[in-house]
Enzyme design. Sequence first.
Site, short mmCIF file in Angstrom:
data_model
loop_
_atom_site.label_atom_id
_atom_site.label_comp_id
_atom_site.label_asym_id
_atom_site.label_seq_id
_atom_site.Cartn_x
_atom_site.Cartn_y
_atom_site.Cartn_z
N GLY B 117 0.83 -1.19 0.00
CA GLY B 117 0.00 0.00 0.00
C GLY B 117 0.87 1.24 0.00
N GLU B 356 19.44 1.38 1.24
CA GLU B 356 18.86 0.97 2.51
C GLU B 356 17.41 0.51 2.36
OE1 GLU B 356 20.46 3.78 1.88
OE2 GLU B 356 22.35 3.51 2.96
#
Lengths: 612, 612
Positions: B117, B356
């Site tokens: 989402g 990351e």
Amino acid sequence: MTTPSDWNELAAQLCVDSIRASTAAASGHPTSSMSAAHLLAVLYSDHLRLDVGDPQAPGNDHFILSKGHASPLVYSVLKAIGAIDDAQLLSFRKFGSPVQGHPVPLPEIPWVDVATGSLGQGMPIAFGEALAMKLDGSPARVWVLMGDSEFVEGSIWEAMANASFHGVSNLIGILDMNRLGQRGPTMLQWDGDRYADRARAFGWHAIEIDGHDVDEIDRAYREAEGHTDAPTLIVARTVKGHGVSFLADKEGWHGKALSEEQAEKAIAELGGERNVTITPPKPESFIGPSTTARPEIRLPVYDDKVATRKAFGDALAALAADQRVVALDGEVGNSTHTEEFQKVAPDRFIEMYIGEQGMLGAAVGLQALGKVPFAATFGAFLSRAYDFIRMAAVSRANLRLNGSHAGVSIGEDGPSQMALEDLAMMRAVHGSTVLYPADGNSTAKLTGAMAELDGISYLRSTRESTPKLYDATEEFPVGGSKTHRAGADDRVTLVGAGITLIESLKAAEVLASEGIATRVIDAYSVKPIDAGTLRRAASETELLVVVEDHWIQGGLGDAVLAALASGGAELSTRVLKIGVTEMPGSGSPEELRDWAGISAAKIADRVRSTLR
Amino acid sequence: MTTPSDWNELAAQLCVDSIRASTAAASGHPTSSMSAAHLLAVLYSDHLRLDVGDPQAPGNDHFILSKGHASPLVYSVLKAIGAIDDAQLLSFRKFGSPVQGHPVPLPEIPWVDVATGSLGQGMPIAFGEALAMKLDGSPARVWVLMGDSEFVEGSIWEAMANASFHGVSNLIGILDMNRLGQRGPTMLQWDGDRYADRARAFGWHAIEIDGHDVDEIDRAYREAEGHTDAPTLIVARTVKGHGVSFLADKEGWHGKALSEEQAEKAIAELGGERNVTITPPKPESFIGPSTTARPEIRLPVYDDKVATRKAFGDALAALAADQRVVALDGEVGNSTHTEEFQKVAPDRFIEMYIGEQGMLGAAVGLQALGKVPFAATFGAFLSRAYDFIRMAAVSRANLRLNGSHAGVSIGEDGPSQMALEDLAMMRAVHGSTVLYPADGNSTAKLTGAMAELDGISYLRSTRESTPKLYDATEEFPVGGSKTHRAGADDRVTLVGAGITLIESLKAAEVLASEGIATRVIDAYSVKPIDAGTLRRAASETELLVVVEDHWIQGGLGDAVLAALASGGAELSTRVLKIGVTEMPGSGSPEELRDWAGISAAKIADRVRSTLR
């Protein structure tokens, strides 16, 4: 005209000075500096158009060191152009020196635009600067030097996609492909074709060169300057620690300063210390837009209920009268309501698509060149750009952020879309201002105030409509609050902001009807917070209840506690924090607020049971 | 063998059910579901190998809906395969239903691996799942359905770069290129060549198809299954709202449910409701690695000073004895010391390079398939992945994170590398555990404990060496604390963690020598925090001082205040928070701690002046 030998001499000096600075500091990144010495020697000698004495001149080209750890190289360049002296260079990494470990823009070094050191940020910021130039019709260019390790960072690709899409051909990227990262070979090592292919697929012009051949560098820069269809990436094959036998292309030398003995040897190999000075090419004369004109802003006025996200958009549209103001959105402008700005100032609305890091980087670049950027997306998705926001604070950037769709109150879409950590995240940004207004008129006033605020300001907005609470004449100073229903016999204080102020007001009415006189404070300014009013309420009432549509950690409740405790003041009150403590699902806003315990009914229940 | 007409019938049903579910909910994304109906009809009928009755079977293929807003489509598929019934489908977005607005993995719907989402996350997570399969030698595949808007998100490109580099050819991406985003055309609209070029440049095999032609889809899936050199991206040209005249390729229909009347018309155009059920292909029989074997872990023991980051790495290496444990790093393994793990378990060490978000996504995918991932980088750079960490909590993921280089104590590198907001960020993650040990033995114990913790745990580590404080026999329960120097006549309590515990102990010694008896609490467990011990100290001493190498907002100080206030308890103490309040520069750790006011000397000063 500079000769190749001049360029090479300067490059050698830059290597020598990078070694001297880092050895003096006993830390730093000499080898990462040396790989790009030829690239910057040619750039600053003959391509980057810069009035060293007037770094704010609107016609100046701009340079960003995205691989911020190669700071010794930039400081060595600043010495060569006469911007800083040798003593300043040798103050590298010393306490109190503006010549920090990674570049930081400080009054003492106005040739640095932004802080770098978190990789992958230079390109998005450079894109923002290039966009600012384009908006102003400036003939200037932006040059950004990047490392190869950072090319894995997705933020680079967000910016590269946007740069070609938005047609900023005044942006030139230089990739210092030195093959070695912090701990060994990079993912693509010296596969320059692969980098060039990726850049081309992202709509860029790409040129591959030997990054130590000054003629090739010069030719590539000329080609990039002449390429006006698209931004250009120059993929420069380089050698980390170039020019010194025991450093060149050797592993284990990342981020290591040379000992004095090693430095002496290396400097000898490089031909010794030099004292070359250069003057970069003069910028084209260009008069930028006035940055002092301040038109009258007519903020919107609401006589009825409205969603604060809509009020934000309307106020932003009103701010468009100020030509410095630009708006960026992450392809949700019809949700955040930045589309209201787009309607009135389409040329200063920048659609950044679904790429929040790229959006924040662009905003940092825009403000570095005098724009007043507002950037908006769902508050939940600003978490995507937290590193950029953190670094923007190091850059002393003035940014205005809006995060819409706060809390469980968004309802059916569920937790992925709910901002529940945004207050915690934004409070922990240095020098930030965090605002969370509850109605249309307060939102308009605070949005207007943000345009004039320094530092990073954040306005949290709500999806649903909320009733009108304040007249348009009311003022909302940053750091202030509004007290509702105060009386001498108040037993309880409810502190809310945004949607929880609305619920708190309803709860107070119920409690009052039961004989529990209840005061309500609108803490629309979460940071700085109105400590005086909170302390007074804490001393005048038995119980202070903070209600927030946010995780119980790090938000309004913690801000209130910190305000009450500040300076080691005696705490002699009871403070009850109410916030979201379990993972929400879908549901209506009312159902979810009730489930979370932050509905009027549940607030009243908690007050009753706590007073008992 | 399924016929094209079967596929088309199923696709029509998926469209109809997507409309029914969203119309019943009066919200949701029917048109974004309809563009991918043929893609999933063919996938679930003939390609995705899934034992519906045993969603945990190790031989199962896995599917991730990266474009999470198209959840009605997935729920309609789950109905077609008999996993949920029509009533459950129609509970879409209702309060209390597991059939949430965006997919969330809940016990009731075990066919959903992870929450989506927040766009751009499915691909990194799918990469992690593909990696888990590769580590286990599984014959299974991962399929990930993505939207075109999300292809701007850099996280997609981090994962795509890593996927080709790490050679996971069992990963198949499907791009639902429906041309329309939330608010209008996407950046590249129907330029499928551009997407395919980008994928190829990132080392992927790419296939372009018409996403509504079931034969083309089937052929593409076969080709992808047979392509074992690289992961495959299928670029499927589709139409948003396909199959319904008033929806197909129309703007203004994103995220809008049809009215009942509109739904009736649309369903009629689609040929009405159907009740097709299918059984996906059976998975290959495959016995995964044992997940119950728990070898003895021999944690490292320290008799002398050591950096906690090194102790973390050593402990992680000890945990390598547990074959479920994998370690990921963002190309700083020689700083975080995950390299210690790499030395002993190179096959389970995953170098994610400087990306990351990709790293966190991969970790989420790995844990979804039973691995026990630890992911590490500088604490400052974990802020890059905050949205992934937030979403991992929605996924009920079990993740172990390490952030090294905490606070100003890193010294010369300067603020870009200093984790100063990590405690605030991690405290505001639902269900998180936040640990900040001060010495080697406590770090080893807590790292060992993390392997068995549910939810998201975070260990903050320090760059410098710190002295040994605890014997290796000492236990460090999560939620506990250690009290030093307690006495009946204590006037002051210092609360520290990590490096500030060391400084607090020194300060206490000085204060005691001046007659100010001072207790020191090691709050190594920042969340959950030891409220009992803190309350007792608050009641037994005049002043409680919390010292942290972190911004003053959101960290240990706020955690202590919240603990003291919890439940609306009477606060009757003085609490002084000491933390970082100004933007640091470079300097030695000692200089910077002193400058920030968190050195032993400055702590003692503040105590003296506050007591006065």
